[in-house]
Design an enzyme around this catalytic site. Structure first.
Site, PDB file in Angstrom:
ATOM      1  N   LYS A  11       8.693   4.060  -4.319  1.00 17.61           N
ATOM      2  CA  LYS A  11       8.399   3.624  -5.702  1.00 17.61           C
ATOM      3  C   LYS A  11       9.523   4.077  -6.635  1.00 17.61           C
ATOM      4  O   LYS A  11      10.685   4.075  -6.229  1.00 17.61           O
ATOM      5  CB  LYS A  11       7.016   4.143  -6.127  1.00 17.61           C
ATOM      6  CG  LYS A  11       5.934   3.783  -5.104  1.00 17.61           C
ATOM      7  CD  LYS A  11       4.543   4.022  -5.593  1.00 17.61           C
ATOM      8  CE  LYS A  11       3.559   3.637  -4.505  1.00 17.61           C
ATOM      9  NZ  LYS A  11       2.166   3.746  -4.929  1.00 17.61           N
ATOM     10  N   HIS A  92       3.445  -5.947  -4.112  1.00 18.37           N
ATOM     11  CA  HIS A  92       2.760  -4.656  -4.265  1.00 18.37           C
ATOM     12  C   HIS A  92       1.841  -4.723  -5.482  1.00 18.37           C
ATOM     13  O   HIS A  92       2.182  -5.323  -6.501  1.00 18.37           O
ATOM     14  CB  HIS A  92       3.778  -3.519  -4.430  1.00 18.37           C
ATOM     15  CG  HIS A  92       3.134  -2.171  -4.329  1.00 18.37           C
ATOM     16  ND1 HIS A  92       2.425  -1.625  -5.369  1.00 18.37           N
ATOM     17  CD2 HIS A  92       3.038  -1.299  -3.300  1.00 18.37           C
ATOM     18  CE1 HIS A  92       1.934  -0.457  -4.971  1.00 18.37           C
ATOM     19  NE2 HIS A  92       2.294  -0.238  -3.729  1.00 18.37           N
ATOM     20  N   GLU A 167      -3.763  -2.916   0.951  1.00 24.54           N
ATOM     21  CA  GLU A 167      -3.766  -1.720   0.113  1.00 24.54           C
ATOM     22  C   GLU A 167      -4.800  -1.874  -1.005  1.00 24.54           C
ATOM     23  O   GLU A 167      -4.499  -2.489  -2.047  1.00 24.54           O
ATOM     24  CB  GLU A 167      -2.387  -1.512  -0.526  1.00 24.54           C
ATOM     25  CG  GLU A 167      -1.275  -1.316   0.456  1.00 24.54           C
ATOM     26  CD  GLU A 167      -0.077  -0.605  -0.186  1.00 24.54           C
ATOM     27  OE1 GLU A 167       0.290   0.463   0.313  1.00 24.54           O
ATOM     28  OE2 GLU A 167       0.435  -1.094  -1.196  1.00 24.54           O
ATOM     29  N   GLY A 173      -2.596   6.137  -4.485  1.00 26.71           N
ATOM     30  CA  GLY A 173      -2.250   7.301  -5.291  1.00 26.71           C
ATOM     31  C   GLY A 173      -3.444   8.084  -5.809  1.00 26.71           C
ATOM     32  O   GLY A 173      -3.302   8.942  -6.682  1.00 26.71           O
ATOM     33  N   SER A 208      -3.205   6.119  -0.105  1.00 30.77           N
ATOM     34  CA  SER A 208      -3.558   7.522   0.150  1.00 30.77           C
ATOM     35  C   SER A 208      -3.553   7.901   1.631  1.00 30.77           C
ATOM     36  O   SER A 208      -4.345   8.738   2.058  1.00 30.77           O
ATOM     37  CB  SER A 208      -4.906   7.871  -0.491  1.00 30.77           C
ATOM     38  OG  SER A 208      -4.823   7.765  -1.901  1.00 30.77           O
TER      39      SER A 208
HETATM   40  P1  PGA Z   1       0.060   6.061  -1.828  1.00 28.19           P
HETATM   41  O1  PGA Z   1       0.783   4.647  -2.147  1.00 28.19           O
HETATM   42  O2  PGA Z   1       0.311   6.352  -0.387  1.00 28.19           O
HETATM   43  O3  PGA Z   1       0.762   7.039  -2.752  1.00 28.19           O
HETATM   44  O4  PGA Z   1      -1.377   5.890  -2.142  1.00 28.19           O
HETATM   45  C1  PGA Z   1       0.765   3.617  -1.203  1.00 28.19           C
HETATM   46  C2  PGA Z   1       1.454   2.399  -1.764  1.00 28.19           C
HETATM   47  O5  PGA Z   1       1.302   2.093  -2.947  1.00 28.19           O
HETATM   48  O6  PGA Z   1       2.187   1.699  -1.025  1.00 28.19           O
END
Ligand code: PGA
Length: 253
Positions: A11, A92, A167, A173, A208
């Site tokens: 990111k 995304h 996702e 997150g 996560s």
């Molecule tokens: P995360 O993000 O593992 O921090 O939850 C995953 C993503 O957005 O690809």
């Protein structure tokens, strides 16, 4: 055979100093040759990361749908390729939600990326209210149908160049994940909806994923890998996920 695929999505994180972390992750990835590992850094680090990781695939986090032109601030898929990327994430949820990217736009980006010779990780996932209403599966399948490249079956090797990442937005997150049953159900539905093209396509779970939950999630039959955000930034957090993927049962197509 669908090889396990673990992708780190950095990111808007990372600076020159983080190239050391990338190099350490790449060195660890080489100890698990049965797992395909890739890192998607911010565009500012892409070229230097390609040099730092010595052969580990490096990808973009987005691309523009046009081949070139007056699009200030945007990056074409061919430019990512020219910078050394071999893959790109499209659709995304942070871009769909915060920047209003539609299914049609994501589809155009995916097709532009495949045309430019990049592999694509196409993301789908439902918001919490849709999950709570019991409509996650229908929502995700509709999103996928609208975002998938057209004529996938006609594209030479196109299926193998495309991975789908499920996702759930509320899991990204947040430290929350769906139950294993819910992940398995959505992945099974995605695989079924892809028909013949689905057999060779890798389906990743994201949201996560961490050292504690990776083994259970990656052991699910239709989960071929993980798209990892926060836990991909350092070797300590990412290595156990790569190791978990190496131990997960390999699914043949
Ligand atoms: P995360 O993000 O593992 O921090 O939850 C995953 C993503 O957005 O690809």
């Amino acid at each position: 055979m669908r090889r396990p695929f673990v992708v780190g999505n950095w990111k808007m994180n990372g600076s020159s100093a983080s190239l050391t972390d990338a190099a350490a992750i790449a060195a660890h990835a080489r100890t698990q040759p049965s797992v395909d590992v890739a890192l998607c850094p911010p565009a500012t680090l892409l070229t230097r990361m390609v040099d730092a990781v010595a052969g580990l695939p490096v990808g973009g986090q987005d691309c523009h749908e046009a081949a070139k032109g007056a699009f200030t601030g945007s990056i074409a898929a061919s430019m990512l390729r020219d910078a050394g990327a071999t893959l790109v994430i499209v659709g995304h949820s942070e871009r769909r939600t915060l920047l209003g990217e539609s299914d049609g736009l994501v589809q155009a980006k995916a097709m532009a990326a495949l045309d430019a010779g990049l592999s694509v990780i196409l993301c789908v996932g439902e918001p919490l209210e849709v999950r709570d209403a019991g409509e996650a599966e229908a929502y995700v399948l509709a999103q996928l149908a609208g975002s998938l490249p057209r004529d996938l079956a006609a594209m030479t090797g196109g299926e193998a160049q495309l991975a789908i990442a499920y996702e759930p937005i509320w899991a990204i997150g947040t430290g929350r994940t769906p139950s294993l049953e819910d992940i398995a159900a959505i992945h099974g539905a995605i695989r079924a909806s892809l028909g013949d093209s689905g057999a060779a396509m890798r389906l990743l779970y994201g949201g996560s994923v961490n050292a504690s939950n990776a083994a259970d999630i990656l052991a699910l039959p239709d989960v071929d890998g993980a798209l990892v955000g926060g836990a991909s930034l350092t070797l300590d957090a990412f290595a156990p996920i790569i190791d978990a993927a190496a131990l997960a049962p390999v699914t043949s197509d």
